[in-house]
Design a protein around this motif. Structure first.
Motif, PDB file in Angstrom:
ATOM      1  N   GLN A 130       0.824  -1.210   0.000  1.00 12.09           N
ATOM      2  CA  GLN A 130       0.000   0.000   0.000  1.00 12.09           C
ATOM      3  C   GLN A 130       0.860   1.262   0.000  1.00 12.09           C
ATOM      4  O   GLN A 130       0.532   2.250  -0.669  1.00 12.09           O
ATOM      5  N   VAL A 131       1.966   1.229   0.744  1.00 15.34           N
ATOM      6  CA  VAL A 131       2.856   2.388   0.758  1.00 15.34           C
ATOM      7  C   VAL A 131       3.433   2.616  -0.632  1.00 15.34           C
ATOM      8  O   VAL A 131       3.446   3.744  -1.147  1.00 15.34           O
ATOM      9  N   ILE A 132       3.897   1.545  -1.266  1.00 16.28           N
ATOM     10  CA  ILE A 132       4.504   1.686  -2.594  1.00 16.28           C
ATOM     11  C   ILE A 132       3.451   2.110  -3.619  1.00 16.28           C
ATOM     12  O   ILE A 132       3.722   2.947  -4.489  1.00 16.28           O
ATOM     13  N   ALA A 133       2.239   1.558  -3.517  1.00 20.59           N
ATOM     14  CA  ALA A 133       1.178   1.943  -4.450  1.00 20.59           C
ATOM     15  C   ALA A 133       0.894   3.438  -4.361  1.00 20.59           C
ATOM     16  O   ALA A 133       0.604   4.091  -5.368  1.00 20.59           O
ATOM     17  N   ALA A 134       0.996   3.999  -3.148  1.00 18.05           N
ATOM     18  CA  ALA A 134       0.747   5.438  -2.969  1.00 18.05           C
ATOM     19  C   ALA A 134       1.825   6.283  -3.625  1.00 18.05           C
ATOM     20  O   ALA A 134       1.585   7.455  -3.941  1.00 18.05           O
ATOM     21  N   THR A 135       3.009   5.723  -3.846  1.00 22.97           N
ATOM     22  CA  THR A 135       4.077   6.474  -4.508  1.00 22.97           C
ATOM     23  C   THR A 135       3.894   6.502  -6.014  1.00 22.97           C
ATOM     24  O   THR A 135       4.445   7.371  -6.689  1.00 22.97           O
ATOM     25  N   GLY A 136       3.171   5.521  -6.578  1.00 22.81           N
ATOM     26  CA  GLY A 136       2.999   5.443  -8.019  1.00 22.81           C
ATOM     27  C   GLY A 136       4.135   4.733  -8.727  1.00 22.81           C
ATOM     28  O   GLY A 136       4.130   4.627  -9.954  1.00 22.81           O
ATOM     29  N   PHE A 137       5.110   4.215  -7.984  1.00 20.95           N
ATOM     30  CA  PHE A 137       6.250   3.538  -8.601  1.00 20.95           C
ATOM     31  C   PHE A 137       5.914   2.066  -8.858  1.00 20.95           C
ATOM     32  O   PHE A 137       5.286   1.416  -8.018  1.00 20.95           O
ATOM     33  N   PRO A 138       6.350   1.529 -10.005  1.00 12.69           N
ATOM     34  CA  PRO A 138       6.253   0.081 -10.173  1.00 12.69           C
ATOM     35  C   PRO A 138       7.198  -0.593  -9.192  1.00 12.69           C
ATOM     36  O   PRO A 138       8.217  -0.007  -8.790  1.00 12.69           O
ATOM     37  N   VAL A 139       6.872  -1.814  -8.780  1.00 10.68           N
ATOM     38  CA  VAL A 139       7.667  -2.491  -7.764  1.00 10.68           C
ATOM     39  C   VAL A 139       8.144  -3.829  -8.294  1.00 10.68           C
ATOM     40  O   VAL A 139       7.471  -4.483  -9.099  1.00 10.68           O
ATOM     41  N   ARG A 140       9.326  -4.223  -7.820  1.00 10.07           N
ATOM     42  CA  ARG A 140       9.888  -5.516  -8.188  1.00 10.07           C
ATOM     43  C   ARG A 140      10.458  -6.155  -6.930  1.00 10.07           C
ATOM     44  O   ARG A 140      11.224  -5.525  -6.202  1.00 10.07           O
ATOM     45  N   GLY A 141      10.052  -7.395  -6.664  1.00  7.20           N
ATOM     46  CA  GLY A 141      10.571  -8.105  -5.511  1.00  7.20           C
ATOM     47  C   GLY A 141       9.620  -8.068  -4.327  1.00  7.20           C
ATOM     48  O   GLY A 141       8.678  -7.274  -4.275  1.00  7.20           O
ATOM     49  N   VAL A 142       9.868  -8.956  -3.367  1.00  7.18           N
ATOM     50  CA  VAL A 142       9.047  -9.068  -2.159  1.00  7.18           C
ATOM     51  C   VAL A 142       9.957  -9.132  -0.945  1.00  7.18           C
ATOM     52  O   VAL A 142      11.171  -9.311  -1.058  1.00  7.18           O
ATOM     53  N   LEU A 143       9.367  -8.972   0.232  1.00  4.27           N
ATOM     54  CA  LEU A 143      10.128  -9.066   1.468  1.00  4.27           C
ATOM     55  C   LEU A 143      10.707 -10.461   1.629  1.00  4.27           C
ATOM     56  O   LEU A 143      10.073 -11.464   1.297  1.00  4.27           O
ATOM     57  N   LYS A 144      11.900 -10.530   2.188  1.00  4.19           N
ATOM     58  CA  LYS A 144      12.577 -11.808   2.376  1.00  4.19           C
ATOM     59  C   LYS A 144      11.882 -12.656   3.438  1.00  4.19           C
ATOM     60  O   LYS A 144      11.767 -13.866   3.294  1.00  4.19           O
TER      61      LYS A 144
END
Length: 408
Positions: free
Chosen positions: A292-306
């Motif tokens: 949700q935090v990343i979605a609010a930035t508008g940036f595409p995301v790659r990867g997940v938490l370890k």
């Protein structure tokens, strides 16, 4: 690399206003109306899994007789780089791209009555360059092979994107040197959200990069974006890979110096330093909060938490004063045993430290390095003592055992 041309039919935009005669005999004009049109480009024709390298929009128009402002996607620049607007869905398919066009006349002139100014948009062309999945795999392998050769020819390529949307390309002859610092001198510690810094020296013959110069003209450099790619020469051309986008924050150069030095930082140090407030609902898993935090930035995301992806955060965290998106992402990554950075293609990358050597690890022979220094300061951790936020008493801290055989 392949090219796809997407065009739109010509169209008119009409802005109207009226003039009325006042009691004092002066003509008063209303504010001209704003004409709008949405133009859709068939980006869905791109192959699934492709990667868009560039999307350049070119518009030609004949402005109405009173003059006025024609804006494309909110900018009056008729040549724009809209690469960032093209994002594939989870399946790798690209949706069509719709851009707004608007025109408002300057108005005035012509006396009382109704007035109309028509602007003719004569040409709209979106040029996409892209790589298919197969091409990307083949070129990545070829690029890697060329970069590892003892004799190689590097070809940096720079595009400056000014705040008004206009662009200026700079070839290898216009670059004296550049240095890219990924901000990892202290290591990739969990919870680190590293920002990369680019320091670049532009050749400045005839003071072409100073105000009024032939390349800069009257455009501001501070706030402009440096888009850098590094190419390596092959037998049939040059293979390029992006190094990232960097917003210029500093520049310096003597009056008679043959170069101008500029320094910029990637999105982690500018866009993601925006203030953050938490509007989310809890309880929520750690990974969903990060999403949700990343979605609010508008940036595409790659990867997940370890790790700890499914850990339930039962109430809103105390983000503290002066919270930013970067700090929020860093804290969530710390809890998930990961770190964050901006990938060269502009995506927000969530990654973890390698636990084992990758299958394609390089063999660093003497032919591949310039200097070797021994510095043997390895040590083992017996345990960690973790103090929750606000806790200062040792008896309330948590002790995590790591290697009880290590010395105390």
């Amino acid at each position: 690399m392949q090219t796809l041309f997407l065009s739109a039919s010509s169209f008119w935009l009409k802005s109207s206003w009226t003039g009325t005669l006042g009691a004092d005999g002066d003509v008063r004009y209303t504010t001209p109306s704003t004409a709008r049109r949405f133009v859709t480009f068939g980006a869905s024709a791109l192959p699934s899994g492709a990667r868009v390298l560039s999307a350049l929009l070119s518009v030609r128009a004949s402005i109405g007789y009173t003059g006025g402002a024609l804006a494309v996607n909110g900018s009056e620049a008729l040549s724009q780089d809209v690469t960032a607007l093209l994002r594939p869905d989870e399946g790798g398919a690209y949706p069509d791209l719709t851009l707004p066009f608007s025109f408002r006349a300057n108005g005035g002139a012509g006396g009382t009555g109704g007035h109309l100014s028509s602007t003719h948009v004569t040409e709209v062309l979106l040029t996409l360059t892209y790589e298919t999945a197969g091409e990307m795999d083949a070129q990545a392998a070829g690029y890697r092979e060329l970069m590892l050769k003892s004799a190689r020819a590097l070809c940096p390529r720079l595009t400056l994107i000014f705040p008004d949307g206009s662009m200026q390309a700079v070839g290898p002859e216009g670059l004296i040197s550049f240095r890219l610092d990924e901000g990892r001198d202290d290591g990739l510690l969990f919870g680190t959200a590293t920002a990369a810094m680019l320091t670049l020296r532009l050749a400045n013959p005839g003071r072409c990069w100073y105000p009024g110069g032939s390349l800069r003209v009257d455009r501001p450099l501070l706030g402009a974006t440096l888009r850098l790619a590094l190419g390596v020469r092959a037998e049939d051309g040059v293979l390029y890979r992006p190094l990232g986008d960097f917003q210029i924050e500093e520049m310096s150069g003597d009056e008679d110096a043959p170069w101008l030095e500029v320094r910029g930082y990637d999105a982690m140090a500018n866009a993601l330093e925006a203030p953050f407030t938490d509007p989310f609902s809890y309880p929520a898993t750690l990974s969903s909060v990060l999403d949700q935090v990343i979605a609010a930035t508008g940036f595409p995301v790659r990867g997940v938490l370890k790790s700890n992806r499914d850990f339930v955060v039962r109430r809103r965290p105390d983000w503290g004063e002066g919270a930013t998106f970067r700090k929020a992402i860093a804290w969530l990554c710390a809890a998930g045993g990961s770190f964050a950075s901006i990938a060269p293609d502009g995506a927000l990358r969530i990654a973890d430290a390698w636990t084992e050597a990758p299958a394609d690890a390089l063999s660093l022979t003497p032919a591949r390095y310039f200097r070797l220094a021994h510095d043997e300061r390895a040590f083992r951790l017996r345990h960690l003592t973790v103090y929750p936020l606000g806790v200062t008493q040792r008896e309330k801290a948590f002790r995590v055992s790591l290697d009880e055989s290590a010395p105390e």
